[in-house]
Scaffold this motif. Structure first.
Motif, PDB file in Angstrom:
ATOM      1  N   LEU A   1       9.461  47.577  -7.393  1.00  0.00           N
ATOM      2  CA  LEU A   1      10.542  46.780  -7.962  1.00  0.00           C
ATOM      3  C   LEU A   1      10.181  46.170  -9.319  1.00  0.00           C
ATOM      4  O   LEU A   1      11.046  45.976 -10.174  1.00  0.00           O
ATOM      5  N   ASN A   2       8.916  45.864  -9.524  1.00  0.00           N
ATOM      6  CA  ASN A   2       8.490  45.371 -10.837  1.00  0.00           C
ATOM      7  C   ASN A   2       8.659  46.449 -11.895  1.00  0.00           C
ATOM      8  O   ASN A   2       9.092  46.173 -13.020  1.00  0.00           O
ATOM      9  N   ASN A   3       8.315  47.672 -11.523  1.00  0.00           N
ATOM     10  CA  ASN A   3       8.478  48.812 -12.422  1.00  0.00           C
ATOM     11  C   ASN A   3       9.958  49.023 -12.755  1.00  0.00           C
ATOM     12  O   ASN A   3      10.324  49.286 -13.917  1.00  0.00           O
ATOM     13  N   LEU A   4      10.818  48.897 -11.739  1.00  0.00           N
ATOM     14  CA  LEU A   4      12.266  49.027 -11.955  1.00  0.00           C
ATOM     15  C   LEU A   4      12.754  47.971 -12.940  1.00  0.00           C
ATOM     16  O   LEU A   4      13.508  48.279 -13.875  1.00  0.00           O
ATOM     17  N   GLU A   5      12.321  46.742 -12.745  1.00  0.00           N
ATOM     18  CA  GLU A   5      12.719  45.654 -13.635  1.00  0.00           C
ATOM     19  C   GLU A   5      12.254  45.910 -15.068  1.00  0.00           C
ATOM     20  O   GLU A   5      12.999  45.698 -16.031  1.00  0.00           O
ATOM     21  N   ASP A   6      11.010  46.389 -15.211  1.00  0.00           N
ATOM     22  CA  ASP A   6      10.463  46.671 -16.543  1.00  0.00           C
ATOM     23  C   ASP A   6      11.235  47.792 -17.231  1.00  0.00           C
ATOM     24  O   ASP A   6      11.516  47.724 -18.442  1.00  0.00           O
TER      25      ASP A   6
ATOM     26  N   ALA B   1      20.565  51.837 -17.122  1.00  0.00           N
ATOM     27  CA  ALA B   1      19.860  50.882 -16.266  1.00  0.00           C
ATOM     28  C   ALA B   1      20.441  50.873 -14.858  1.00  0.00           C
ATOM     29  O   ALA B   1      19.712  50.767 -13.864  1.00  0.00           O
TER      30      ALA B   1
ATOM     31  N   GLU C   1      17.770  52.746 -10.269  1.00  0.00           N
ATOM     32  CA  GLU C   1      17.342  52.482  -8.895  1.00  0.00           C
ATOM     33  C   GLU C   1      17.592  53.669  -7.972  1.00  0.00           C
ATOM     34  O   GLU C   1      16.703  54.073  -7.211  1.00  0.00           O
TER      35      GLU C   1
ATOM     36  N   LYS D   1      14.350  48.718 -16.676  1.00  0.00           N
ATOM     37  CA  LYS D   1      15.691  48.253 -17.039  1.00  0.00           C
ATOM     38  C   LYS D   1      15.653  47.498 -18.362  1.00  0.00           C
ATOM     39  O   LYS D   1      16.542  47.663 -19.212  1.00  0.00           O
ATOM     40  N   LYS D   2      14.634  46.669 -18.531  1.00  0.00           N
ATOM     41  CA  LYS D   2      14.498  45.933 -19.791  1.00  0.00           C
ATOM     42  C   LYS D   2      14.199  46.894 -20.940  1.00  0.00           C
ATOM     43  O   LYS D   2      14.717  46.742 -22.057  1.00  0.00           O
TER      44      LYS D   2
ATOM     45  N   LYS E   1      17.277  48.803 -22.056  1.00  0.00           N
ATOM     46  CA  LYS E   1      18.173  47.864 -22.725  1.00  0.00           C
ATOM     47  C   LYS E   1      17.678  47.571 -24.130  1.00  0.00           C
ATOM     48  O   LYS E   1      18.453  47.596 -25.101  1.00  0.00           O
TER      49      LYS E   1
END
Length: 331
Positions: free
Chosen positions: A3-8, A23, A27, A10-11, A14
């Motif tokens: 999930l950290n990788n997903l968040e990174d 983005a 997932e 997405k940023k 963007k």
């Protein structure tokens, strides 16, 4: 799924300027933990849509993914209207009354796929196979019909380029879309092979042979070595918006991204004309276009007192001062 990788990621997409849908699709693509997956994106272009394919690769040592490259293609195919899609219909040997249908988000990919067909096939546009408009057809692998309004898009290959990223750094989506449309962008975060930072205006070199990977080479105009000053160049023209510092800043920022910007220019009769303007660092000039994309004579918008000076500056640089080749540089 990390999930950290997903968040990174997405940023990262963007910050690189891709559309929000990229983005949103991350997932569902990451959940099955494939070794590699792609996500499509599109941007409007002057001559047609600009297609982008983002490549995400899974690390061999963990469950993290990296965006290390994206492919860009700019053709002369107009974007579809709502509910319409490009499709290729091929002969179904098991049921000749019902052809096989493959749909495409990208019109450029649809054209490429159609051109590879060996049998009877159709390239079409519409909401469904039952309400399609035929754009091209083949019989026994040979074209026997091309819609006259589609011929330019069909016979003129799309300009393609792969842009590589490292740790989220590289040309952003907006810059890439402009570069495949033969425009120049500004980068202030580039590095030499020795790790030294530098700034440059960069364009794709369509005059030189492609590299071994099928990419156009980059042509760089180093800043400030080359001598192109965007603000001074803008001030050489009678552009109404430049009187407003905020609007002037917006115009400069957009031109650094390679955008073609709408401005209000004054011609020789001092009449206001709405035109599109873009920076041409190679010649220390601006180019102007009307709404139809037809180039306009820039001299009619030049300030009288700077006219001769600006012409001499552009001619004096010429190709002999194109230091952009600079060996040892990378992008």
């Amino acid at each position: 799924m990390n999930l950290n990788n997903l968040e990174d990621l997405k940023k990262e997409v963007k910050d690189l300027g891709f559309n929000p849908k990229v983005a949103d699709e991350l997932e569902k693509n990451m959940k099955p933990l494939p070794g590699h997956f792609t996500i499509k994106d599109q941007f409007p272009g002057d001559r047609g849509v600009v297609d982008m394919t983002l490549h995400f690769h899974k690390s061999g040592q963990s469950d993290t993914y990296n965006l290390n490259k994206y492919e860009v293609a700019s053709g002369k195919v107009p974007p579809t209207v709502e509910n319409q899609q490009y499709m290729v219909l091929t002969e179904n040997k098991d049921n000749k009354e019902k052809p096989l249908v493959r749909t495409f988000e990208s019109p450029n990919e649809a054209i490429d796929f159609f051109k590879k067909q060996k049998g009877n096939s159709e390239l079409a546009l519409g909401e469904s196979p039952d309400s399609k408009q035929i754009l091209a057809s083949k019989e026994n692998g040979k074209e026997n019909y091309i819609n006259k309004d589609f011929r330019s898009a069909y016979f003129r290959p799309a300009i393609k380029q792969t842009f590589y990223l490292k740790d989220g750094q590289g040309f952003n989506a907006r810059q890439a879309a402009n570069m495949v449309q033969d425009r120049t962008v500004f980068r202030d975060n580039m590095m030499t092979r020795d790790g030294e930072p530098y700034k440059a205006w960069v364009r794709l070199d369509f005059d030189q042979k492609k590299d071994d990977w099928g990419n156009h080479r980059f042509k760089q105009f180093h800043h400030p070595t080359f001598g192109f000053d965007l603000e001074k160049t803008l001030n050489a023209y009678k552009i109404k918006e430049l009187a407003d510092p905020a609007k002037k800043s917006e115009i400069m920022d957009a031109m650094r991204q390679g955008d073609r910007v709408q401005v209000t220019a004054l011609n020789k009769e001092n009449k206001e004309v709405k035109v599109m303007a873009e920076a041409v660092p190679r010649y220390s000039k601006l180019d102007f276009f009307n709404d139809s994309g037809v180039r306009q004579k820039r001299e009619q918008f030049e300030k009288p007192l700077i006219n001769n000076l600006s012409q001499g500056r552009g001619q004096g640089k010429g190709k002999e001062k194109e230091l952009e080749e600079s060996r040892g540089m990378k992008v």
